[in-house]
Write an enzyme that holds these catalytic residues in place. Structure first.
Site, PDB file in Angstrom:
ATOM      1  N   CYS A  90      21.502 -11.666 -43.272  1.00  0.00           N
ATOM      2  CA  CYS A  90      22.509 -11.070 -42.390  1.00  0.00           C
ATOM      3  C   CYS A  90      22.490  -9.580 -42.651  1.00  0.00           C
ATOM      4  O   CYS A  90      22.916  -9.114 -43.713  1.00  0.00           O
ATOM      5  CB  CYS A  90      23.893 -11.646 -42.668  1.00  0.00           C
ATOM      6  N   GLU A  95      20.743 -11.167 -35.217  1.00  0.00           N
ATOM      7  CA  GLU A  95      19.508 -11.539 -35.888  1.00  0.00           C
ATOM      8  C   GLU A  95      18.348 -11.221 -34.959  1.00  0.00           C
ATOM      9  O   GLU A  95      18.536 -11.125 -33.740  1.00  0.00           O
ATOM     10  CB  GLU A  95      19.520 -13.017 -36.288  1.00  0.00           C
TER      11      GLU A  95
END
Length: 226
Positions: free
Chosen positions: A2, A104
């Site tokens: 992340c 992402e």
């Protein structure tokens, strides 16, 4: 992993969601990046929850410098209890990191396409985090890391890792200072159910940390069924 996420909810909404009396007014952020200040919820010495600003990228208390030579923005759930950088914080300094979504990237040919991932029900996500206190010669740094685990079935086509998103019923246990046994804590660090999230492609404008604003979440096309 992340590496970028969103904290856009109002202070009033955050205070209500995390059972806090108040949170100071804050600017919505749509592209939080490593080394920046992020909002986290932790237990204060009084035994009450408190909202704090922490630098994203954990600096261990024993580090000689207020930085590290390697990335500490994420800690792997599988090894967090054993790694020197994280193991003490895992037992004693856990926190909740609110998120309205995260980004992402998926490799598509010679380029990487960014995707926004957000809750399907519009509620806040809660990342499992750890925090640390570093102090030398009057200089103080309070920092944090986000735990990551294996991707669920929704995220796997994009990336093999994802942040640990705690179930609402597990948040109080994660913060509980009386819980220090890794065998009790590690079962909380599982991939969330895919139905909790939705995914859609967004502009590569999100690639630049200097870009911020709700337009970064705008879909390029209809949400994908990955």
């Amino acid at each position: 992993m992340c590496g970028r996420f969103i904290q856009s909810s109002s202070s009033d909404r955050l205070a209500e969601r995390f059972h806090l009396p108040a949170i100071p007014a804050r600017t919505p952020r749509y592209n939080l990046a490593p080394s920046q200040s992020i909002l986290a919820i932790r237990m204060a010495e009084s035994g009450q929850r408190e909202a704090v600003a922490l630098r994203w990228g954990l600096v261990p208390a024993w580090s000689p410098e207020p930085r590290t030579a390697y990335s500490t923005i994420n800690a792997r759930a599988e090894t967090v209890a054993e790694k020197l950088t994280y193991r003490q914080a895992f037992r004693q300094r856990r926190c909740l990191i609110p998120a309205d979504g995260f980004y992402e990237w998926r490799k598509e040919g010679s380029r990487k396409q960014p995707y926004c991932i957000a809750p399907t029900d519009g509620q806040l996500l809660t990342f499992a985090g750890l925090w640390e206190h570093w102090e030398r010669e009057g200089q103080l740094v309070e920092s944090c890391t986000i735990l990551v685990t294996a991707a669920n079935a929704l995220i796997a086509p994009i990336h093999d890792r994802m942040p640990v998103i705690l179930a609402p019923e597990d948040e109080a246990r994660w913060l509980d200072p009386a819980l220090t046994d890794p065998a009790v804590l590690k079962p909380l660090l599982r991939p969330c159910h895919p139905a909790r999230l939705r995914v859609w492609p967004v502009s590569t404008a999100v690639n630049a940390p200097g870009h911020d604003g709700p337009e970064l979440m705008a879909p390029l096309r209809a949400s994908l069924n990955l």
